[in-house]
Design a protein around this motif. Sequence first.
Motif, PDB file in Angstrom:
ATOM      1  N   LEU A 167       0.718  -1.270  -0.054  1.00  0.00           N
ATOM      2  CA  LEU A 167       0.086   0.182   0.161  1.00  0.00           C
ATOM      3  C   LEU A 167       0.718   1.203   0.045  1.00  0.00           C
ATOM      4  O   LEU A 167       0.602   2.266  -0.379  1.00  0.00           O
ATOM      5  N   ALA A 168       2.100   1.061   0.435  1.00  0.00           N
ATOM      6  CA  ALA A 168       2.916   2.473   0.785  1.00  0.00           C
ATOM      7  C   ALA A 168       3.341   2.919  -0.705  1.00  0.00           C
ATOM      8  O   ALA A 168       3.398   4.020  -0.995  1.00  0.00           O
ATOM      9  N   THR A 169       3.537   1.959  -1.600  1.00  0.00           N
ATOM     10  CA  THR A 169       3.967   1.980  -3.051  1.00  0.00           C
ATOM     11  C   THR A 169       2.885   2.628  -3.974  1.00  0.00           C
ATOM     12  O   THR A 169       2.766   3.572  -4.622  1.00  0.00           O
ATOM     13  N   LEU A 170       1.446   2.268  -3.474  1.00  0.00           N
ATOM     14  CA  LEU A 170       0.308   2.652  -4.177  1.00  0.00           C
ATOM     15  C   LEU A 170       0.121   4.103  -3.730  1.00  0.00           C
ATOM     16  O   LEU A 170      -0.294   4.910  -4.704  1.00  0.00           O
ATOM     17  N   ILE A 171       0.127   4.258  -2.589  1.00  0.00           N
ATOM     18  CA  ILE A 171       0.039   5.819  -2.152  1.00  0.00           C
ATOM     19  C   ILE A 171       1.026   6.730  -2.734  1.00  0.00           C
ATOM     20  O   ILE A 171       0.623   7.799  -3.231  1.00  0.00           O
ATOM     21  N   LYS A 172       2.129   6.202  -2.813  1.00  0.00           N
ATOM     22  CA  LYS A 172       3.259   7.065  -3.307  1.00  0.00           C
ATOM     23  C   LYS A 172       3.004   7.425  -4.832  1.00  0.00           C
ATOM     24  O   LYS A 172       3.376   8.511  -5.375  1.00  0.00           O
ATOM     25  N   GLU A 173       2.512   6.290  -5.501  1.00  0.00           N
ATOM     26  CA  GLU A 173       2.253   6.492  -6.905  1.00  0.00           C
ATOM     27  C   GLU A 173       1.225   7.196  -7.324  1.00  0.00           C
ATOM     28  O   GLU A 173       1.076   7.793  -8.336  1.00  0.00           O
ATOM     29  N   HIS A 174       0.003   7.152  -6.465  1.00  0.00           N
ATOM     30  CA  HIS A 174      -1.171   7.823  -6.646  1.00  0.00           C
ATOM     31  C   HIS A 174      -1.494   8.718  -5.535  1.00  0.00           C
ATOM     32  O   HIS A 174      -2.329   8.525  -4.908  1.00  0.00           O
ATOM     33  N   PRO A 175      -0.903  10.037  -5.456  1.00  0.00           N
ATOM     34  CA  PRO A 175      -1.234  10.831  -4.147  1.00  0.00           C
ATOM     35  C   PRO A 175      -2.495  11.470  -4.501  1.00  0.00           C
ATOM     36  O   PRO A 175      -3.011  12.149  -3.281  1.00  0.00           O
ATOM     37  N   ASP A 176      -3.067  11.499  -5.587  1.00  0.00           N
ATOM     38  CA  ASP A 176      -4.350  12.358  -5.755  1.00  0.00           C
ATOM     39  C   ASP A 176      -5.439  11.353  -5.787  1.00  0.00           C
ATOM     40  O   ASP A 176      -6.627  11.735  -5.984  1.00  0.00           O
ATOM     41  N   ARG A 177      -5.223  10.173  -5.183  1.00  0.00           N
ATOM     42  CA  ARG A 177      -6.393   9.235  -5.048  1.00  0.00           C
ATOM     43  C   ARG A 177      -6.220   8.589  -3.610  1.00  0.00           C
ATOM     44  O   ARG A 177      -5.342   8.318  -2.846  1.00  0.00           O
ATOM     45  N   CYS A 178      -7.432   8.092  -2.967  1.00  0.00           N
ATOM     46  CA  CYS A 178      -7.440   7.465  -1.780  1.00  0.00           C
ATOM     47  C   CYS A 178      -7.441   5.871  -2.080  1.00  0.00           C
ATOM     48  O   CYS A 178      -8.128   5.746  -3.400  1.00  0.00           O
ATOM     49  N   ILE A 179      -7.028   5.174  -1.211  1.00  0.00           N
ATOM     50  CA  ILE A 179      -7.090   3.556  -1.516  1.00  0.00           C
ATOM     51  C   ILE A 179      -8.211   2.906  -0.556  1.00  0.00           C
ATOM     52  O   ILE A 179      -8.368   3.221   0.285  1.00  0.00           O
ATOM     53  N   ALA A 180      -8.862   2.151  -1.232  1.00  0.00           N
ATOM     54  CA  ALA A 180      -9.925   1.221  -0.802  1.00  0.00           C
ATOM     55  C   ALA A 180      -9.293  -0.313  -0.383  1.00  0.00           C
ATOM     56  O   ALA A 180      -8.856  -0.790  -1.366  1.00  0.00           O
ATOM     57  N   VAL A 181      -9.301  -0.578   0.838  1.00  0.00           N
ATOM     58  CA  VAL A 181      -8.823  -1.626   1.214  1.00  0.00           C
ATOM     59  C   VAL A 181      -9.941  -2.661   2.019  1.00  0.00           C
ATOM     60  O   VAL A 181     -10.865  -2.233   2.662  1.00  0.00           O
ATOM     61  N   PHE A 182     -10.380  -3.918   1.368  1.00  0.00           N
ATOM     62  CA  PHE A 182     -11.396  -4.895   2.145  1.00  0.00           C
ATOM     63  C   PHE A 182     -10.088  -5.851   3.024  1.00  0.00           C
ATOM     64  O   PHE A 182     -10.174  -7.080   2.596  1.00  0.00           O
ATOM     65  N   PRO A 183      -9.956  -5.415   4.183  1.00  0.00           N
ATOM     66  CA  PRO A 183      -9.078  -6.377   4.942  1.00  0.00           C
ATOM     67  C   PRO A 183      -9.529  -7.837   5.281  1.00  0.00           C
ATOM     68  O   PRO A 183      -8.698  -8.489   5.648  1.00  0.00           O
ATOM     69  N   GLU A 184     -10.919  -7.911   5.390  1.00  0.00           N
ATOM     70  CA  GLU A 184     -11.497  -9.353   5.638  1.00  0.00           C
ATOM     71  C   GLU A 184     -11.325 -10.236   4.697  1.00  0.00           C
ATOM     72  O   GLU A 184     -11.520 -11.433   4.714  1.00  0.00           O
ATOM     73  N   CYS A 185     -10.728  -9.873   3.252  1.00  0.00           N
ATOM     74  CA  CYS A 185     -10.339 -10.601   2.192  1.00  0.00           C
ATOM     75  C   CYS A 185     -11.455 -11.515   1.459  1.00  0.00           C
ATOM     76  O   CYS A 185     -11.450 -11.719   0.203  1.00  0.00           O
TER      77      CYS A 185
END
Length: 340
Positions: A167-185
Amino acid sequence: MEKYGAFRDKGSGIAPFFPVPSQPAGVALPFHVFLFICRIPILLTATLSYFLVFCWLPIGSLGKKAALWIILGVPGIWWIDLQVDGVKKGSIGQYTRSRLPHPGSVIASSFTSPIDALYLAAIFDPLFTASYPGTRKVQRLTLWQAMFYALSSPPTQPPKNAKLVDLATLIKEHPDRCIAVFPECTTTNGRGILPFSPSLLSVPPKTKIFPVSLRYTPADITTPIPGAYWGFIWNLCSKPTHCIRVRIAEYMYNQSTASAAPKEPPRRNSYETNLLDDLHKTEMKPRTVVPVDQDGMPNDEEQKVLDKVGEALARLGRVKRVGLGVDEKAGFVQAWTKRR
């Protein structure tokens, strides 16, 4: 149902994988059939128009959100009950940056239905990801893939051809978007929160994590059983209206990452050092920092972060956390399919 007793949580007795039965239509069945017949062509046209045309046009985020709201409105998803922790009703617009998910933040969402991804896209326009048990990396998904991910089999491990990234890489590559995670899988029927994947542990320490709970009334549009396409479409389009209950908790941070970061030794001035200290440093072997195992089991500090997010989702959804995970759901699906 005694044969499915192994798929109930031992502490609470909650069965998070059972499909929610629909209320009998009774004398209103002809009206439900009429709604279904009228809505299916409109919903199919609106959905195909968006995913084949509008999502590729440079109409901006606002235009895409408007098209997604049309898709939500066709099956009767009109009422959205939104509440944010620490914010009074009617004043949410004053806290769009501090209390709501925004670009550069992470959404830790509950996972019960394909409508989850559709609603999050219509409100926050995030990048969707798929989490897997046992790994801190995620797979990036499109909105279409995220919706079908809610109807897929429980993933006990990532696909062989999946491109995983933290997720750290995604946040760095897309600073203009938020990231949605479904941690329950995997999806549930909304009656419990499953143990989390360690994917949230790859979030940088200064990135805000917003737990978001989505619940539906009636709850029969949840999809705990994979492949239930026709049942989901019927329950979605045959009812006059649906309500989404949205709860957003206060943001939190991945403090385990900050605590695990190596600390630099304090600097000393020339009066506190001498020649013997320098000679001693040269004789000592350089200290090696052992990297954190990206796919290892969470330690105590990391588990506290996952527990904090899980407790927030359980509180928002007014449910309990259960000890059943992806492996138990895979066994339940196999037993349920065999019985069917």
